[in-house]
Design an enzyme around this catalytic site. Structure first.
Site, mmCIF file in Angstrom:
data_model
loop_
_atom_site.group_PDB
_atom_site.id
_atom_site.type_symbol
_atom_site.label_atom_id
_atom_site.label_comp_id
_atom_site.label_asym_id
_atom_site.label_seq_id
_atom_site.Cartn_x
_atom_site.Cartn_y
_atom_site.Cartn_z
ATOM 1 N N SER A 265 0.833 -1.195 0.000
ATOM 2 C CA SER A 265 0.000 0.000 0.000
ATOM 3 C C SER A 265 0.879 1.260 0.000
ATOM 4 C CB SER A 265 -0.952 -0.040 1.208
ATOM 5 O OG SER A 265 -1.962 0.936 1.091
ATOM 6 N N HIS A 406 -7.244 -5.811 -0.867
ATOM 7 C CA HIS A 406 -6.080 -5.007 -0.482
ATOM 8 C C HIS A 406 -5.446 -5.600 0.772
ATOM 9 C CE1 HIS A 406 -3.791 -1.284 -0.769
ATOM 10 N NE2 HIS A 406 -3.940 -1.095 0.524
#
Length: 427
Positions: A265, A406
């Site tokens: 991320s 994610h």
């Protein structure tokens, strides 16, 4: 008339608040709505001159692109600061059931009456001398990546997360081991690698406040924030990874020539920038890094430049805001960031459900970076067609898209370990 204007403004604000006026603010997830744009050629300079060989790339092309990203995206580091002292504050030769050594090392930095320290948690395989290492930041403290009760809990500021027992911005015992799912510690050790991790909040707290962390060490006069072309938090975190590398060069148990920098991320954006700015890193891994990471900005898919700068104004330098809703004006895009890592190996990974990070944009960056790797005879991404889900391409430029969202999963680590072994261990 004035009352009518006020009433209209009130209605608009109310509609925005309740999500009724959302057309302008909805992210684009439709490929048919991706704007037409020209992908900048990494082998063509801003003045149009073509780059045809390694020498020209290294003398002209790479410096020009590096300068652009430094001044306009991540920000320049306005000075130098080395490690003042380092200390092994805890160690054991009997970690992880006896198959690993554990070391916790404090790095201390001092300047102009200020002091900052961050702690590196290191696990090394007992059966490997001078081990290669995966290095990466974690989001909630070193103690969260393992159930090992000997790992020290940081007292640095942390984002609140009541589900992890983090309130009042303080890390607690309750959060020990809450992120073991993201770190394949045992698998890494079994493969002959070490793992080193740092809580990123010790280097620079993840908030729009430049009064703490590493940035104030370089302020002059009454400066309160970095200048428009000076570093944001991503560059600050990358700086910390380079200081960890400084330490590795002093640690005989770590092979400083085989350090793989990894990030997920926002920390995937960080690992890429660290790999670009510090060529000592042998290989680079970007996991779900999205906008400002591996994804092409010009696609304006999912998270955009304006969205990331508005939501996280401290991550990048202020100059990056010049491209808010103005991606077409970018003379370079993120595939050229990946190209700056050449000829060292780089792995870009996406997740099928993580459309916010634009998996296709991440893949295309890897594809469009390939011509620079071709200059060095290194194999990149051979086709513009994305691979099937869970079917990695493992060349010097590597890519996969997996099922799920994610996150960092066991599948991801399985690919990274296999790839790093091939790239670094079987030379």
């Amino acid at each position: 008339m004035k009352k009518i204007v006020v009433l209209i403004a009130f209605i608009l604000i109310t509609q925005i608040s309740f999500g009724q006026l959302r057309v302008e603010f909805e992210p684009n997830y439709d490929e048919s709505k991706v704007p037409e744009f020209e992908v900048p050629d990494p082998l063509r300079m801003f003045n149009g001159r073509k780059i045809r060989n390694q020498r020209r790339w290294e003398k002209k092309g790479r410096p020009e692109l590096l300068e652009f990203f430094t001044r306009n995206v991540y920000g320049r580091v306005p000075g130098e600061l080395g490690i003042s002292t380092w200390e092994v504050v805890e160690q054991s030769d009997n970690a992880l059931g006896g198959k690993a050594k554990r070391k916790q090392v404090d790095l201390v930095f001092k300047k102009n009456g200020r002091s900052l320290h961050f702690n590196i948690l290191i696990y090394l395989p007992k059966n490997v001398d001078n081990a290669p290492v995966f290095l990466g930041y974690n989001f909630y403290g070193n103690h969260t990546i393992t159930n090992d009760v000997n790992v020290i809990i940081s007292d640095a500021w942390a984002r609140n997360n009541p589900s992890f027992g983090i309130i009042n911005n303080q890390l607690t015992e309750q959060s020990r081991g809450v992120r073991v799912n993201r770190w394949a510690v045992n698998e890494i050790i079994d493969a002959g690698f070490g793992l080193a991790t740092i809580y990123y909040g010790e280097v620079d707290p993840d908030k729009d406040d430049f009064r703490d962390g590493i940035h104030p060490f370089f302020y002059v006069d009454a400066q309160q924030r970095p200048a428009a072309d000076e570093w944001g938090s991503v560059a600050g975190w990358a700086w910390g990874l380079s200081r960890a590398m400084d330490y590795f060069e002093e640690d005989a148990e770590v092979n400083e020539n085989k350090v793989v920098v990894f990030g997920h991320s926002r920390l995937g954006k960080t690992s890429l920038w660290a790999g670009v700015t510090d060529e000592r890193f042998a290989a680079v891994i970007s996991n779900n890094s999205g906008c400002g990471g591996a994804a092409l900005s010009k696609r304006q898919f999912g998270e955009t430049v304006a969205r990331i700068n508005n939501s996280f104004p401290h991550w990048f330098c202020k100059n990056f805001r010049n491209y808010n809703k103005n991606e077409d004006a970018l003379p370079a895009d993120q595939h050229e960031l990946l190209a700056l890592i050449a000829p060292r190996p780089v792995y870009v990974a996406s997740a099928e459900e993580d459309q916010w990070a634009d998996p296709r944009g991440e893949f295309l960056s890897a594809f469009y970076a390939t011509p620079v790797y071709d200059l060095y005879g290194e194999k990149g991404i051979p086709s513009k067609e994305m691979p099937a889900v869970n079917q990695p391409i493992q060349n010097t430029v590597a890519y996969h898209i997996r099922t799920g969202g994610h996150d960092v999963t066991g599948f991801d680590w399985e690919q990274y370990i296999k790839w790093a072994t091939e790239q670094l261990m079987n030379e």
